[in-house]
Write a protein that holds these residues in place. Structure first.
Motif, PDB file in Angstrom:
ATOM      1  N   TYR A  48       0.831  -1.196   0.000  1.00 26.47           N
ATOM      2  CA  TYR A  48       0.000   0.000   0.000  1.00 26.47           C
ATOM      3  C   TYR A  48       0.871   1.253   0.000  1.00 26.47           C
ATOM      4  N   ALA A  49       2.046   1.155   0.628  1.00 24.66           N
ATOM      5  CA  ALA A  49       2.973   2.290   0.699  1.00 24.66           C
ATOM      6  C   ALA A  49       4.401   1.795   0.569  1.00 24.66           C
ATOM      7  N   ILE A  50       5.266   2.691   0.090  1.00 22.77           N
ATOM      8  CA  ILE A  50       6.686   2.389  -0.089  1.00 22.77           C
ATOM      9  C   ILE A  50       7.495   3.477   0.592  1.00 22.77           C
ATOM     10  N   PHE A  51       8.491   3.054   1.380  1.00 20.74           N
ATOM     11  CA  PHE A  51       9.473   3.972   1.937  1.00 20.74           C
ATOM     12  C   PHE A  51      10.768   3.682   1.193  1.00 20.74           C
ATOM     13  N   SER A  52      11.302   4.684   0.470  1.00 19.72           N
ATOM     14  CA  SER A  52      12.431   4.419  -0.400  1.00 19.72           C
ATOM     15  C   SER A  52      13.450   5.543  -0.435  1.00 19.72           C
ATOM     16  N   ASP A  53      14.693   5.141  -0.667  1.00 19.22           N
ATOM     17  CA  ASP A  53      15.771   6.045  -0.995  1.00 19.22           C
ATOM     18  C   ASP A  53      15.578   6.436  -2.468  1.00 19.22           C
ATOM     19  N   ILE A  54      16.243   7.500  -2.894  1.00 21.99           N
ATOM     20  CA  ILE A  54      16.163   7.899  -4.308  1.00 21.99           C
ATOM     21  C   ILE A  54      17.140   7.070  -5.144  1.00 21.99           C
ATOM     22  N   LYS A  55      18.404   7.034  -4.729  1.00 25.05           N
ATOM     23  CA  LYS A  55      19.427   6.289  -5.470  1.00 25.05           C
ATOM     24  C   LYS A  55      19.431   4.849  -4.983  1.00 25.05           C
ATOM     25  N   LEU A  56      19.344   3.918  -5.933  1.00 29.94           N
ATOM     26  CA  LEU A  56      19.293   2.495  -5.613  1.00 29.94           C
ATOM     27  C   LEU A  56      20.289   1.743  -6.482  1.00 29.94           C
ATOM     28  N   ILE A  57      20.563   0.518  -6.125  1.00 28.22           N
ATOM     29  CA  ILE A  57      21.402  -0.327  -6.957  1.00 28.22           C
ATOM     30  C   ILE A  57      20.647  -0.590  -8.264  1.00 28.22           C
ATOM     31  N   GLY A  58      21.296  -0.334  -9.380  1.00 25.67           N
ATOM     32  CA  GLY A  58      20.682  -0.584 -10.679  1.00 25.67           C
ATOM     33  C   GLY A  58      19.830   0.554 -11.198  1.00 25.67           C
ATOM     34  N   GLY A  59      19.860   1.716 -10.550  1.00 23.30           N
ATOM     35  CA  GLY A  59      19.073   2.852 -11.024  1.00 23.30           C
ATOM     36  C   GLY A  59      18.627   3.739  -9.883  1.00 23.30           C
ATOM     37  N   ASP A  60      17.413   4.258 -10.021  1.00 22.83           N
ATOM     38  CA  ASP A  60      16.890   5.137  -8.982  1.00 22.83           C
ATOM     39  C   ASP A  60      15.380   4.934  -8.846  1.00 22.83           C
ATOM     40  N   LEU A  61      14.819   5.625  -7.877  1.00 25.04           N
ATOM     41  CA  LEU A  61      13.391   5.482  -7.593  1.00 25.04           C
ATOM     42  C   LEU A  61      12.535   5.857  -8.802  1.00 25.04           C
ATOM     43  N   PHE A  62      12.977   6.841  -9.565  1.00 24.44           N
ATOM     44  CA  PHE A  62      12.184   7.280 -10.718  1.00 24.44           C
ATOM     45  C   PHE A  62      12.152   6.210 -11.805  1.00 24.44           C
ATOM     46  N   MET A  63      13.254   5.499 -11.989  1.00 21.69           N
ATOM     47  CA  MET A  63      13.288   4.371 -12.934  1.00 21.69           C
ATOM     48  C   MET A  63      12.326   3.276 -12.458  1.00 21.69           C
ATOM     49  N   LEU A  64      12.339   3.015 -11.156  1.00 25.56           N
ATOM     50  CA  LEU A  64      11.448   2.010 -10.589  1.00 25.56           C
ATOM     51  C   LEU A  64       9.983   2.392 -10.815  1.00 25.56           C
ATOM     52  N   LEU A  65       9.650   3.651 -10.548  1.00 25.65           N
ATOM     53  CA  LEU A  65       8.274   4.108 -10.747  1.00 25.65           C
ATOM     54  C   LEU A  65       7.858   4.020 -12.212  1.00 25.65           C
ATOM     55  N   LYS A  66       8.777   4.364 -13.117  1.00 22.28           N
ATOM     56  CA  LYS A  66       8.492   4.253 -14.551  1.00 22.28           C
ATOM     57  C   LYS A  66       8.214   2.802 -14.930  1.00 22.28           C
ATOM     58  N   ASN A  67       9.033   1.871 -14.412  1.00 18.31           N
ATOM     59  CA  ASN A  67       8.814   0.444 -14.683  1.00 18.31           C
ATOM     60  C   ASN A  67       7.453  -0.017 -14.166  1.00 18.31           C
ATOM     61  N   CYS A  68       7.066   0.472 -13.000  1.00 20.88           N
ATOM     62  CA  CYS A  68       5.756   0.114 -12.438  1.00 20.88           C
ATOM     63  C   CYS A  68       4.622   0.642 -13.310  1.00 20.88           C
ATOM     64  N   LEU A  69       4.762   1.874 -13.771  1.00 25.51           N
ATOM     65  CA  LEU A  69       3.734   2.446 -14.649  1.00 25.51           C
ATOM     66  C   LEU A  69       3.630   1.668 -15.954  1.00 25.51           C
ATOM     67  N   LEU A  70       4.766   1.312 -16.543  1.00 24.08           N
ATOM     68  CA  LEU A  70       4.750   0.529 -17.785  1.00 24.08           C
ATOM     69  C   LEU A  70       4.124  -0.840 -17.548  1.00 24.08           C
ATOM     70  N   TYR A  71       4.446  -1.461 -16.410  1.00 28.98           N
ATOM     71  CA  TYR A  71       3.892  -2.771 -16.073  1.00 28.98           C
ATOM     72  C   TYR A  71       2.376  -2.700 -15.931  1.00 28.98           C
ATOM     73  N   THR A  72       1.888  -1.707 -15.195  1.00 25.55           N
ATOM     74  CA  THR A  72       0.436  -1.606 -14.998  1.00 25.55           C
ATOM     75  C   THR A  72      -0.265  -1.246 -16.296  1.00 25.55           C
ATOM     76  N   SER A  73       0.377  -0.445 -17.129  1.00 23.29           N
ATOM     77  CA  SER A  73      -0.198  -0.089 -18.421  1.00 23.29           C
ATOM     78  C   SER A  73      -0.287  -1.312 -19.332  1.00 23.29           C
ATOM     79  N   ASP A  74       0.802  -2.099 -19.373  1.00 25.40           N
ATOM     80  CA  ASP A  74       0.816  -3.331 -20.173  1.00 25.40           C
ATOM     81  C   ASP A  74      -0.224  -4.332 -19.668  1.00 25.40           C
ATOM     82  N   ALA A  75      -0.354  -4.447 -18.352  1.00 24.83           N
ATOM     83  CA  ALA A  75      -1.327  -5.382 -17.765  1.00 24.83           C
ATOM     84  C   ALA A  75      -2.744  -4.940 -18.113  1.00 24.83           C
TER      85      ALA A  75
END
Length: 82
Positions: A48-75
Motif C-alpha cells: 500500500y505504501a513504499i518507503f524508499s531512498d532515491i538512489k538504488l542499486i541498478g538505477g533510482d526510484l524514478f526508474m522504478l516508478l516508470k517500470n511500475c507504470l509501464l507494467y500496470t499499463s501493459d497489464a
C-alpha cells in the motif's frame, strides 16, 4: 497497512524496518536494495505504501516508478484485449 522498504544501505534499511515495526498498523511485506528486487516485490506483494531512498542499486526510484507504470499499463492493455 502493507509497507515495502527500499534502501540500498543495509544499516539504514534495518533501522527503517525497526522504526516502522513499532507501529502496529504497519505490516512490512518486504525489503529491497535494488530496482529489480523492488520491482519484483511490488508486483508480488502489492504494498500500500513504499518507503524508499532515491538512489538504488541498478538505477533510482524514478526508474522504478516508470517500470511500475509501464507494467500496470501493459497489464491493463492485456486485460482489455481479452
Amino acid at each position: 497497512m502493507r509497507i515495502l522498504v527500499i534502501e540500498d544501505e543495509q544499516d539504514i534499511r534495518s533501522w527503517m524496518v525497526e522504526r516502522l515495526s513499532e507501529f502496529s498498523e504497519f505490516e512490512i511485506v518486504g525489503e529491497a536494495e535494488s530496482v529489480s528486487s523492488a520491482f519484483s516485490l511490488i508486483v508480488s506483494q502489492k504494498p500500500y505504501a513504499i518507503f524508499s531512498d532515491i538512489k538504488l542499486i541498478g538505477g533510482d526510484l524514478f526508474m522504478l516508478l516508470k517500470n511500475c507504470l509501464l507494467y500496470t499499463s501493459d497489464a491493463a492493455d492485456e486485460r482489455s484485449s481479452v
